[in-house]
Design a protein around this motif. Structure first.
Motif, PDB file in Angstrom:
ATOM      1  N   PRO A   1      39.810  -6.877  15.871  1.00 50.77           N
ATOM      2  CA  PRO A   1      39.776  -7.548  17.085  1.00 50.77           C
ATOM      3  C   PRO A   1      39.451  -6.694  18.597  1.00 50.77           C
ATOM      4  N   VAL A   2      39.364  -7.188  19.681  1.00 53.86           N
ATOM      5  CA  VAL A   2      38.982  -6.576  20.836  1.00 53.86           C
ATOM      6  C   VAL A   2      40.023  -7.252  21.709  1.00 53.86           C
ATOM      7  N   ASN A   3      40.294  -6.381  22.827  1.00 51.99           N
ATOM      8  CA  ASN A   3      41.011  -6.967  23.906  1.00 51.99           C
ATOM      9  C   ASN A   3      40.347  -6.626  25.159  1.00 51.99           C
ATOM     10  N   ARG A   4      39.984  -7.836  25.906  1.00 53.75           N
ATOM     11  CA  ARG A   4      39.169  -7.454  27.258  1.00 53.75           C
ATOM     12  C   ARG A   4      39.934  -7.226  28.385  1.00 53.75           C
ATOM     13  N   LYS A   5      41.446  -7.763  28.144  1.00 56.57           N
ATOM     14  CA  LYS A   5      42.231  -7.570  29.323  1.00 56.57           C
ATOM     15  C   LYS A   5      43.196  -6.511  29.316  1.00 56.57           C
ATOM     16  N   LYS A   6      43.084  -5.413  28.444  1.00 61.27           N
ATOM     17  CA  LYS A   6      43.723  -4.275  28.372  1.00 61.27           C
ATOM     18  C   LYS A   6      43.681  -3.287  29.647  1.00 61.27           C
ATOM     19  N   VAL A   7      42.343  -3.134  29.799  1.00 61.61           N
ATOM     20  CA  VAL A   7      42.186  -2.422  31.001  1.00 61.61           C
ATOM     21  C   VAL A   7      40.750  -3.027  32.138  1.00 61.61           C
ATOM     22  N   LYS A   8      40.441  -2.880  33.025  1.00 61.41           N
ATOM     23  CA  LYS A   8      39.635  -3.615  33.762  1.00 61.41           C
ATOM     24  C   LYS A   8      37.970  -2.943  33.363  1.00 61.41           C
TER      25      LYS A   8
END
Length: 239
Positions: free
Chosen positions: A147-154
């Motif tokens: 999976p990916v996480n778009r909220k980790k860093v801007k």
């Protein structure tokens, strides 16, 4: 010059500088990947017979296998930035080693760089690679996409771009079914890396795409039993 003109010129200069910087980084990154593929061919003359190979992109390339799995006959053949087409181009190097087993994890960069790519097409590409590997390998393990996480860093949109968890989930479902039909073992790592919202857990990632040491620890807990089982087989058969 007016204040506005000075601001506009300064802004334009910054934009031009950033574009040039990106082009330079891309040039050296491509050079790095090309050199790494060539280095593998040189190193192949020193590797053990019938190794176990981990094959893929940066998610494999950055996997500290020598620390997590300190066995001399396990090779890391990941190259950062590789798409399925890149792995396919360098398959001859892998096939020539006649690996006893291959752990294949590839596909996220196809989603990252190709906005209109469907999960169906991606899975067909992955399975094409798996079937070629089957020509020489006793065992081919197909790993799920992570999976990916778009909220980790801007700013992680730069690395994640067009990839999203909806496509990744759909691809994994199809990949699991394709493996079942074609006789490959599918290893679901995805579900062990997700949070309650279905994103890559923040503690398991560096910037939302690439995996942290803690994340690789989880991955190793899943994969190590397979590796230990393989080693028992190879030791028994004297390979």
């Amino acid at each position: 010059m007016t204040v506005l003109e000075i601001v506009m010129v300064s802004l334009l200069s910054v934009i031009i500088f950033c574009i040039i910087l990106v082009l330079i980084v891309m040039f050296y990154f491509r050079k790095y990947t090309a050199n790494k593929a060539a280095d593998f061919k040189f190193l192949d003359s020193f590797v053990p017979k019938n190794p176990v190979i981990f094959l893929g992109d940066s998610l494999t390339d950055f996997y500290p296998l020598t620390e997590f799995m300190p066995y001399g006959d396990i090779l890391n053949r990941g190259i950062a930035g590789d798409k399925t087409s890149d792995v396919e181009k360098r398959l001859d190097e892998i096939l020539n080693l006649k690996p006893f087993a291959v752990f294949l994890q590839i596909g996220i960069n196809d989603f990252i760089y190709q906005a209109k790519l469907t999960p169906e097409v991606l899975v067909s590409r992955v399975m094409k690679i798996a079937n070629r590997l089957k020509e020489v390998s006793t065992k081919v393990y197909v790993l799920s996409l992570y999976p990916v996480n778009r909220k980790k860093v801007k700013i992680n949109f730069v690395s994640i771009r067009h990839a999203n968890n909806k496509k990744i989930n759909a691809a994994n479902t199809l990949l699991k079914e394709s493996c079942r039909k074609e006789g490959f073992e599918f290893i679901n790592i995805h579900d062990f890396l997700t949070d309650e919202e279905g994103n890559l857990k923040k503690e398991y990632t560096i910037e939302g795409l690439h995996i942290s040491v803690q994340g690789y620890g989880v991955i190793t807990e899943i994969l190590l039993p397979y590796v230990i089982s393989l080693k028992k087989e190879t030791d028994f058969e004297g390979i």
